[in-house]
Structure formats: C-alpha cells, structure tokens
Design a protein around this motif. Structure first.
Motif, mmCIF file in Angstrom:
data_model
loop_
_atom_site.group_PDB
_atom_site.id
_atom_site.type_symbol
_atom_site.label_atom_id
_atom_site.label_comp_id
_atom_site.label_asym_id
_atom_site.label_seq_id
_atom_site.Cartn_x
_atom_site.Cartn_y
_atom_site.Cartn_z
ATOM 1 N N PRO A 1 52.409 48.793 41.873
ATOM 2 C CA PRO A 1 52.249 47.631 42.764
ATOM 3 C C PRO A 1 50.803 47.439 43.220
ATOM 4 C CG PRO A 1 54.115 48.949 43.470
ATOM 5 C CD PRO A 1 53.425 49.716 42.398
ATOM 6 N N VAL A 2 50.084 48.534 43.405
ATOM 7 C CA VAL A 2 48.689 48.429 43.822
ATOM 8 C C VAL A 2 47.843 47.793 42.712
ATOM 9 C CG1 VAL A 2 46.651 49.764 44.486
ATOM 10 C CG2 VAL A 2 48.883 50.377 45.397
ATOM 11 N N ILE A 3 48.072 48.225 41.492
ATOM 12 C CA ILE A 3 47.338 47.663 40.358
ATOM 13 C C ILE A 3 47.681 46.186 40.189
ATOM 14 C CG2 ILE A 3 47.111 47.737 37.846
ATOM 15 C CD1 ILE A 3 47.362 50.790 38.073
ATOM 16 N N THR A 4 48.943 45.842 40.342
ATOM 17 C CA THR A 4 49.356 44.443 40.248
ATOM 18 C C THR A 4 48.684 43.608 41.328
ATOM 19 O OG1 THR A 4 51.477 45.139 39.336
ATOM 20 C CG2 THR A 4 51.351 42.902 40.206
ATOM 21 N N CYS A 5 48.602 44.153 42.527
ATOM 22 C CA CYS A 5 47.935 43.454 43.633
ATOM 23 C C CYS A 5 46.445 43.261 43.330
ATOM 24 C CB CYS A 5 48.125 44.229 44.925
ATOM 25 S SG CYS A 5 47.373 43.437 46.352
ATOM 26 N N LYS B 1 45.012 43.169 40.390
ATOM 27 C CA LYS B 1 44.904 42.191 39.313
ATOM 28 C C LYS B 1 45.044 40.770 39.853
ATOM 29 C CE LYS B 1 46.312 44.193 34.932
ATOM 30 N NZ LYS B 1 47.341 44.183 33.895
ATOM 31 N N SER B 2 46.009 40.570 40.737
ATOM 32 C CA SER B 2 46.229 39.240 41.310
ATOM 33 C C SER B 2 45.022 38.780 42.107
ATOM 34 C CB SER B 2 47.470 39.244 42.198
ATOM 35 O OG SER B 2 48.604 39.583 41.456
ATOM 36 N N VAL B 3 44.478 39.662 42.924
ATOM 37 C CA VAL B 3 43.307 39.311 43.729
ATOM 38 C C VAL B 3 42.118 39.001 42.823
ATOM 39 C CG1 VAL B 3 41.611 40.250 45.365
ATOM 40 C CG2 VAL B 3 44.045 40.538 45.794
ATOM 41 N N LEU B 4 41.920 39.814 41.796
ATOM 42 C CA LEU B 4 40.809 39.586 40.873
ATOM 43 C C LEU B 4 40.991 38.283 40.096
ATOM 44 C CD1 LEU B 4 38.141 40.681 39.860
ATOM 45 C CD2 LEU B 4 39.387 41.986 38.135
ATOM 46 N N LEU B 5 42.208 37.962 39.713
ATOM 47 C CA LEU B 5 42.456 36.691 39.021
ATOM 48 C C LEU B 5 42.193 35.498 39.940
ATOM 49 C CD1 LEU B 5 45.604 37.422 36.845
ATOM 50 C CD2 LEU B 5 43.335 36.749 36.044
ATOM 51 N N ILE B 6 42.607 35.608 41.192
ATOM 52 C CA ILE B 6 42.356 34.522 42.149
ATOM 53 C C ILE B 6 40.857 34.348 42.358
ATOM 54 C CG2 ILE B 6 42.601 33.834 44.574
ATOM 55 C CD1 ILE B 6 45.438 35.121 44.443
ATOM 56 N N TYR B 7 40.146 35.466 42.559
ATOM 57 C CA TYR B 7 38.698 35.410 42.740
ATOM 58 C C TYR B 7 38.021 34.805 41.509
ATOM 59 C CZ TYR B 7 33.860 36.759 43.044
ATOM 60 O OH TYR B 7 32.499 36.723 43.058
ATOM 61 N N THR B 8 38.435 35.224 40.334
ATOM 62 C CA THR B 8 37.843 34.724 39.099
ATOM 63 C C THR B 8 38.122 33.240 38.929
ATOM 64 O OG1 THR B 8 38.070 36.910 38.110
ATOM 65 C CG2 THR B 8 37.726 35.092 36.608
ATOM 66 N N PHE B 9 39.305 32.794 39.318
ATOM 67 C CA PHE B 9 39.626 31.376 39.237
ATOM 68 C C PHE B 9 38.723 30.567 40.173
ATOM 69 C CE2 PHE B 9 42.089 27.630 40.612
ATOM 70 C CZ PHE B 9 42.183 26.991 39.395
ATOM 71 N N ILE B 10 38.514 31.070 41.392
ATOM 72 C CA ILE B 10 37.606 30.392 42.329
ATOM 73 C C ILE B 10 36.192 30.365 41.759
ATOM 74 C CG2 ILE B 10 36.548 30.548 44.626
ATOM 75 C CD1 ILE B 10 39.266 31.639 45.611
ATOM 76 N N CYS C 1 38.870 36.384 33.499
ATOM 77 C CA CYS C 1 40.338 36.254 33.461
ATOM 78 C C CYS C 1 40.915 37.026 32.283
ATOM 79 C CB CYS C 1 40.735 34.783 33.369
ATOM 80 S SG CYS C 1 40.598 33.891 34.911
ATOM 81 N N PHE C 2 40.277 36.890 31.131
ATOM 82 C CA PHE C 2 40.730 37.598 29.941
ATOM 83 C C PHE C 2 40.646 39.116 30.149
ATOM 84 C CE2 PHE C 2 40.010 39.195 25.565
ATOM 85 C CZ PHE C 2 41.212 38.788 25.008
ATOM 86 N N ALA C 3 39.524 39.577 30.729
ATOM 87 C CA ALA C 3 39.345 41.015 30.967
ATOM 88 C C ALA C 3 40.373 41.539 31.963
ATOM 89 C CB ALA C 3 37.930 41.287 31.474
ATOM 90 N N THR C 4 40.679 40.754 32.975
ATOM 91 C CA THR C 4 41.657 41.173 33.975
ATOM 92 C C THR C 4 43.059 41.234 33.386
ATOM 93 O OG1 THR C 4 40.306 40.172 35.708
ATOM 94 C CG2 THR C 4 42.582 40.662 36.260
ATOM 95 N N CYS C 5 43.419 40.233 32.622
ATOM 96 C CA CYS C 5 44.761 40.224 32.016
ATOM 97 C C CYS C 5 44.944 41.369 31.024
ATOM 98 C CB CYS C 5 45.014 38.884 31.332
ATOM 99 S SG CYS C 5 45.195 37.520 32.483
ATOM 100 N N ARG C 6 43.897 41.680 30.280
ATOM 101 C CA ARG C 6 43.976 42.778 29.307
ATOM 102 C C ARG C 6 43.809 44.138 29.957
ATOM 103 N NH1 ARG C 6 42.437 42.347 23.433
ATOM 104 N NH2 ARG C 6 42.530 44.525 23.959
#
Length: 177
Positions: free
Chosen positions: A12-16, A18-27, A79-84
């Motif tokens: 769950p920590v890793i998922t959290c 990843k989500s934060v990093l994806l949101i930041y990367t999207f911004i 985004c690609f790096a975070t998803c992978r």
C-alpha cells in the motif's frame, strides 16, 4: 528476502507513492503544456512588443516553446518510469527534475534582478521606434501603434513593472513546487 507479511505491508505504501508521483508528474506535464501555449501565443500575438526589447528578447517565445516541449517529454517519461517502476528510469527522471529546478530558479532570479533593465530597454527601444516611426507597416511602428491604442506608454510601463515581480514569483513558486 522479506517475509510475505512484510511485503504485504509495503505494497500500500508503494501504491501511495506511485499515485503521488503520477499526480505530481501530471501537474508537471500540464505546466509544460501551459509554457508551450504561452510561447506560441507570445510568438503569434506579442511579437511586435518583443521587437521593442533588445534582440535577445525576440527569442523568448522560442525558449518558452522549447522548454514546454522538453517538460512535456520529461513528464511523459516520468509517467512511463513510474508505471514501470524502473529504478534507473526514476533516477534519471529525478536528475532531470533537479536540473529543471535549478534552471527555473536561475531564470526567476535573473528575471527579478534584471527587471529594471528590461523596463529601461523597453523604454529606450520604444523611444527609438518613435523617432523612426514609419506608417508603412514597419514591425516596430506596428508595435508603437498597438501600444498607443492601449492608452499610453506610461500605462504599459506600469503593467510591465507590476507584472515582472509576479512572473518572477510564479517562476520561483513553480521551481520550488
């Protein structure tokens, strides 16, 4: 190797993260799109005003377009790096983010420090354009016409003075974010 229960606790920590990093990367990606749009808008709509600054200022829209494009590409890479969840890609992305932070920080400081020189350059080039005014369609004469249609030169100078601090502050805020 970690026990199965330990791995279940970290998921769950890793998922959290990843989500934060994806949101930041999207911004981050959205700021790249904004820079790209502002650069294109500056090139299309404000080219006459840039002609009243020094020769280097005419490149500002191209710098914004280039920076926006690079940020869009880096955001996509992030985004690609975070998803992978690739460690080396995330390290490379972090290095690029650090580099962009330093560049934006320097740009904000330079813009803030030299804001009076920008104003003085605009004023002297405006006065030169008035002396060489030609109603036949010279690009500097067009800029003079547009500035005079806003009411007066003093109004434009007031806007430049007030907005330079805002632009430097926004640049610094984006860099810190």
């Amino acid at each position: 190797m970690a026990s199965p229960s330990r791995r279940l606790q970290t998921k769950p920590v890793i998922t959290c993260f990843k989500s934060v990093l994806l949101i930041y990367t999207f911004i981050f990606w959205i700021t790249g799109v904004i820079l790209l749009v502002v650069g294109i808008w500056g090139k299309v709509s404000l080219e006459n005003y840039f002609s009243l600054l020094n020769e280097k200022a005419t490149n500002v829209p191209f710098v914004l377009i280039g920076t926006g494009t690079v940020i869009i590409l880096l955001g996509t890479f992030g985004c690609f790096a975070t998803c992978r969840a690739s460690a080396w890609m995330l390290k490379l992305y972090a290095m690029f983010l650090t580099l962009i932070f330093l560049v934006e920080l320097v740009a904000a400081i330079v813009g803030f420090v030299f804001r009076h020189e920008i104003k003085n350059s605009f004023k002297s080039n405006y006065e030169n354009a008035l002396k060489q005014y030609n109603a036949t369609g010279d690009y500097r004469s067009d800029a003079v016409d547009k500035i005079q249609s806003t009411g007066c030169f003093i109004k434009v100078m007031t806007i430049i003075e007030s907005e330079m601090g805002v632009v430097a502050g926004i640049s610094f805020g984006v860099a810190c974010f």
